[in-house]
Design an enzyme around this catalytic site. Structure first.
Site, PDB file in Angstrom:
ATOM      1  N   HIS A 145       7.046 -17.073  -3.002  1.00 57.25           N
ATOM      2  CA  HIS A 145       7.716 -15.861  -2.215  1.00 57.25           C
ATOM      3  C   HIS A 145       6.391 -15.315  -1.422  1.00 57.25           C
ATOM      4  CE1 HIS A 145       9.407 -12.469  -0.990  1.00 57.25           C
ATOM      5  NE2 HIS A 145       8.862 -11.579  -2.037  1.00 57.25           N
ATOM      6  N   CYS A 202      14.156 -10.433  -3.859  1.00 47.84           N
ATOM      7  CA  CYS A 202      13.125 -11.477  -3.581  1.00 47.84           C
ATOM      8  C   CYS A 202      13.319 -12.833  -4.269  1.00 47.84           C
ATOM      9  CB  CYS A 202      11.856 -10.957  -3.357  1.00 47.84           C
ATOM     10  SG  CYS A 202      11.629  -9.720  -2.391  1.00 47.84           S
ATOM     11  N   ASN A 223       7.200  -9.789   4.640  1.00 50.97           N
ATOM     12  CA  ASN A 223       8.196 -10.249   3.396  1.00 50.97           C
ATOM     13  C   ASN A 223       9.769 -10.282   3.776  1.00 50.97           C
ATOM     14  OD1 ASN A 223       9.484 -10.085   1.052  1.00 50.97           O
ATOM     15  ND2 ASN A 223       8.533  -8.548   0.044  1.00 50.97           N
TER      16      ASN A 223
HETATM   17  O1  UT7 Z   1       8.587  -8.944  -2.670  1.00 43.20           O
HETATM   18  C1  UT7 Z   1       8.317  -8.101  -3.949  1.00 43.20           C
HETATM   19  C2  UT7 Z   1       8.293  -7.045  -3.972  1.00 43.20           C
HETATM   20  N1  UT7 Z   1       7.061  -6.292  -3.019  1.00 43.20           N
HETATM   21  C3  UT7 Z   1       5.942  -6.417  -3.303  1.00 43.20           C
HETATM   22  O2  UT7 Z   1       5.497  -7.750  -4.190  1.00 43.20           O
HETATM   23  C4  UT7 Z   1       4.798  -5.767  -2.930  1.00 43.20           C
HETATM   24  C5  UT7 Z   1       3.777  -5.173  -4.044  1.00 43.20           C
HETATM   25  N2  UT7 Z   1       2.836  -4.446  -3.622  1.00 43.20           N
HETATM   26  C6  UT7 Z   1       1.897  -4.431  -2.510  1.00 43.20           C
HETATM   27  O3  UT7 Z   1       1.815  -5.578  -1.701  1.00 43.20           O
HETATM   28  C7  UT7 Z   1       0.840  -3.549  -2.496  1.00 43.20           C
HETATM   29  O4  UT7 Z   1       0.805  -2.388  -3.607  1.00 43.20           O
HETATM   30  C8  UT7 Z   1       0.934  -2.758  -1.132  1.00 43.20           C
HETATM   31  C9  UT7 Z   1       0.704  -3.643   0.008  1.00 43.20           C
HETATM   32  C10 UT7 Z   1       2.679  -2.052  -1.098  1.00 43.20           C
HETATM   33  C11 UT7 Z   1      -0.085  -1.293  -1.150  1.00 43.20           C
HETATM   34  O5  UT7 Z   1      -1.334  -1.736  -1.431  1.00 43.20           O
HETATM   35  P1  UT7 Z   1      -2.253  -1.175  -2.336  1.00 43.20           P
HETATM   36  O6  UT7 Z   1      -3.482  -1.869  -2.354  1.00 43.20           O
HETATM   37  O7  UT7 Z   1      -1.597  -1.202  -3.704  1.00 43.20           O
HETATM   38  O8  UT7 Z   1      -2.228   0.171  -1.798  1.00 43.20           O
HETATM   39  P2  UT7 Z   1      -1.836   1.568  -2.221  1.00 43.20           P
HETATM   40  O9  UT7 Z   1      -0.483   1.683  -2.603  1.00 43.20           O
HETATM   41  O10 UT7 Z   1      -2.694   1.999  -3.583  1.00 43.20           O
HETATM   42  O11 UT7 Z   1      -2.571   2.573  -1.367  1.00 43.20           O
HETATM   43  C12 UT7 Z   1      -3.643   2.656  -0.845  1.00 43.20           C
HETATM   44  C13 UT7 Z   1      -3.927   3.888   0.218  1.00 43.20           C
HETATM   45  C14 UT7 Z   1      -3.228   5.110   0.049  1.00 43.20           C
HETATM   46  O12 UT7 Z   1      -3.976   6.233   0.482  1.00 43.20           O
HETATM   47  P3  UT7 Z   1      -4.879   7.207  -0.590  1.00 43.20           P
HETATM   48  O13 UT7 Z   1      -3.948   7.737  -1.633  1.00 43.20           O
HETATM   49  O14 UT7 Z   1      -5.684   6.025  -1.423  1.00 43.20           O
HETATM   50  O15 UT7 Z   1      -5.594   8.027   0.437  1.00 43.20           O
HETATM   51  C15 UT7 Z   1      -1.922   5.034   0.888  1.00 43.20           C
HETATM   52  O16 UT7 Z   1      -1.471   6.146   1.439  1.00 43.20           O
HETATM   53  O17 UT7 Z   1      -3.405   3.394   1.473  1.00 43.20           O
HETATM   54  C16 UT7 Z   1      -2.648   4.216   2.039  1.00 43.20           C
HETATM   55  N3  UT7 Z   1      -1.541   3.639   2.946  1.00 43.20           N
HETATM   56  C17 UT7 Z   1      -1.753   3.211   4.075  1.00 43.20           C
HETATM   57  N4  UT7 Z   1      -2.372   3.564   4.858  1.00 43.20           N
HETATM   58  C18 UT7 Z   1      -2.592   2.839   6.092  1.00 43.20           C
HETATM   59  C19 UT7 Z   1      -0.340   2.914   2.212  1.00 43.20           C
HETATM   60  N5  UT7 Z   1       0.323   2.333   3.361  1.00 43.20           N
HETATM   61  C20 UT7 Z   1      -0.351   2.534   4.355  1.00 43.20           C
HETATM   62  C21 UT7 Z   1      -0.421   2.004   5.617  1.00 43.20           C
HETATM   63  N6  UT7 Z   1      -1.437   2.126   6.568  1.00 43.20           N
HETATM   64  N7  UT7 Z   1       0.651   1.411   6.046  1.00 43.20           N
END
Ligand code: UT7
Length: 311
Positions: A238, A113, A268
């Site tokens: 980004h 990225c 992204n």
């Molecule tokens: O380009 C540079 C590289 N990438 C980034 O910078 C991305 C950095 N990370 C992020 O943007 C965020 O961490 C994410 C958007 C990927 C995830 O958001 P989060 O607030 O960190 O969520 P999480 O991974 O802690 O997941 C929360 C919940 C989980 O369920 P439980 O365990 O709380 O029951 C996941 O299983 O959300 C669930 N979940 C989803 N639910 C519906 C994960 N993906 C999805 C989804 N739809 N697509």
């Protein structure tokens, strides 16, 4: 003093748009979850016969047109991409051929990225030291090809597209400074493992590190130039997650009206996201000549970088 000045910008997005609603139909996710956690509403996805060079070429042609520059005058091509057409030759060489350019150096930079900021850093250094006078710097990605469309934790996040700038040697500023860093210690938090096809990410850990690191690279960039936060006209970050972008803006005391946001429409697009966002804000008239822009990126590696630009 010779600067590398951005003489033109361009971008390209594939025709096919996939909305959050479309994804709801194929995986256990919701439009609401995706919008609240990421700010993403839709993403563009390349056609089956569309590759990084096809998109980069379109973006490059637009940038050349805005810069009033003939492709034959280009003496350097640097492409940031993680999804090249082929293992080799580089996507830069393919774009060079299709532009009808001969003999200029042409190569890809792989910094995920941060690829565009790394490519800009290299091209800027070549221009200011006399190694090039007119450079094409391109970010182009087909992330849809390395996305596991059955994995909701990553599938909702990525999109395809390309952006480009023409840099030209100028006595007028110009790129004021570029900054690049990496720490391979974190390589397994965001990767496509050897022998595998798809992105794997520890989203939470990447998120936390991105917010902290973007704060420090912004401070480093302003300090190097003796510039205050209040001097900035635009943040062109980004586009990974609206929450990361908002946190970066807060640290700079910048209202969101001074931040270019495209993550809602493009998701992204890795190395393409900054030049895409830049081009969109230049073409819709928000970014004006003479304004001060901070470009900043963070991605796999980890890699991160920034550029302070007098547009
Ligand atoms: O380009 C540079 C590289 N990438 C980034 O910078 C991305 C950095 N990370 C992020 O943007 C965020 O961490 C994410 C958007 C990927 C995830 O958001 P989060 O607030 O960190 O969520 P999480 O991974 O802690 O997941 C929360 C919940 C989980 O369920 P439980 O365990 O709380 O029951 C996941 O299983 O959300 C669930 N979940 C989803 N639910 C519906 C994960 N993906 C999805 C989804 N739809 N697509």
């Amino acid at each position: 003093m010779i600067y590398a000045r951005i003489a033109g910008t361009g971008s390209y997005l594939p025709e096919k748009v996939v909305s959050n609603k479309d994804l709801e139909a194929t995986m256990d996710t919701s439009d609401e979850w995706i919008r609240e956690r990421t700010g993403i509403r839709q993403r563009h996805v390349a056609a089956e016969n569309e590759f990084a060079s096809d998109m980069g070429l379109q973006a490059a042609r637009q940038a050349l047109e805005m810069a009033n520059t003939d492709a034959s005058d280009i003496d350097l091509i640097v492409v940031g991409t993680t999804t090249p057409d082929k293992v080799f030759p580089s996507t830069a060489c393919t774009i060079q051929r299709r532009l009808g350019v001969h003999n200029s150096p042409a190569f890809d930079v792989q910094a995920v990225c941060s690829g565009f900021v790394y490519a800009l850093d290299v091209a800027n250094r070549m221009v200011i030291t006399g190694g090039a006078t007119k450079a094409l710097v391109i970010g182009t990605e087909t992330l849809s090809r390395i996305t596991d469309w059955d994995d909701r934790s990553t599938a909702v996040l990525f999109g395809d597209g390309a952006g480009a700038v023409v840099l030209e040697a100028s006595e007028k500023p110009g790129i004021l400074s570029t900054h690049t860093h990496a720490d391979g210690e974190f390589e397994d938090l965001l990767e496509v493992p050897l022998g595998e096809q798809y992105i794997r990410m520890n989203g939470n850990a990447v998120f936390r590190k991105a917010v902290a690191t973007l704060g420090s690279i912004a401070r480093e960039t302003l300090a190097t130039n003796g510039v205050e936060k209040a001097d900035l006209d635009w943040l062109v970050p980004h586009q990974a997650n609206l929450r990361i972008i908002s946190a970066a803006a807060r640290k700079l005391d910048l209202p969101m009206e001074q931040v270019v946001v495209t993550v809602d429409k493009h998701a992204n697009t890795s190395a393409a996201s900054i030049p895409l966002a830049l081009d969109i804000a230049v073409r819709d008239g928000r970014i004006q000549r003479g304004q001060l822009l901070l470009l900043e990126a963070f991605g796999g590696g980890f890699t991160w970088g920034s550029a302070l630009v007098r547009f």
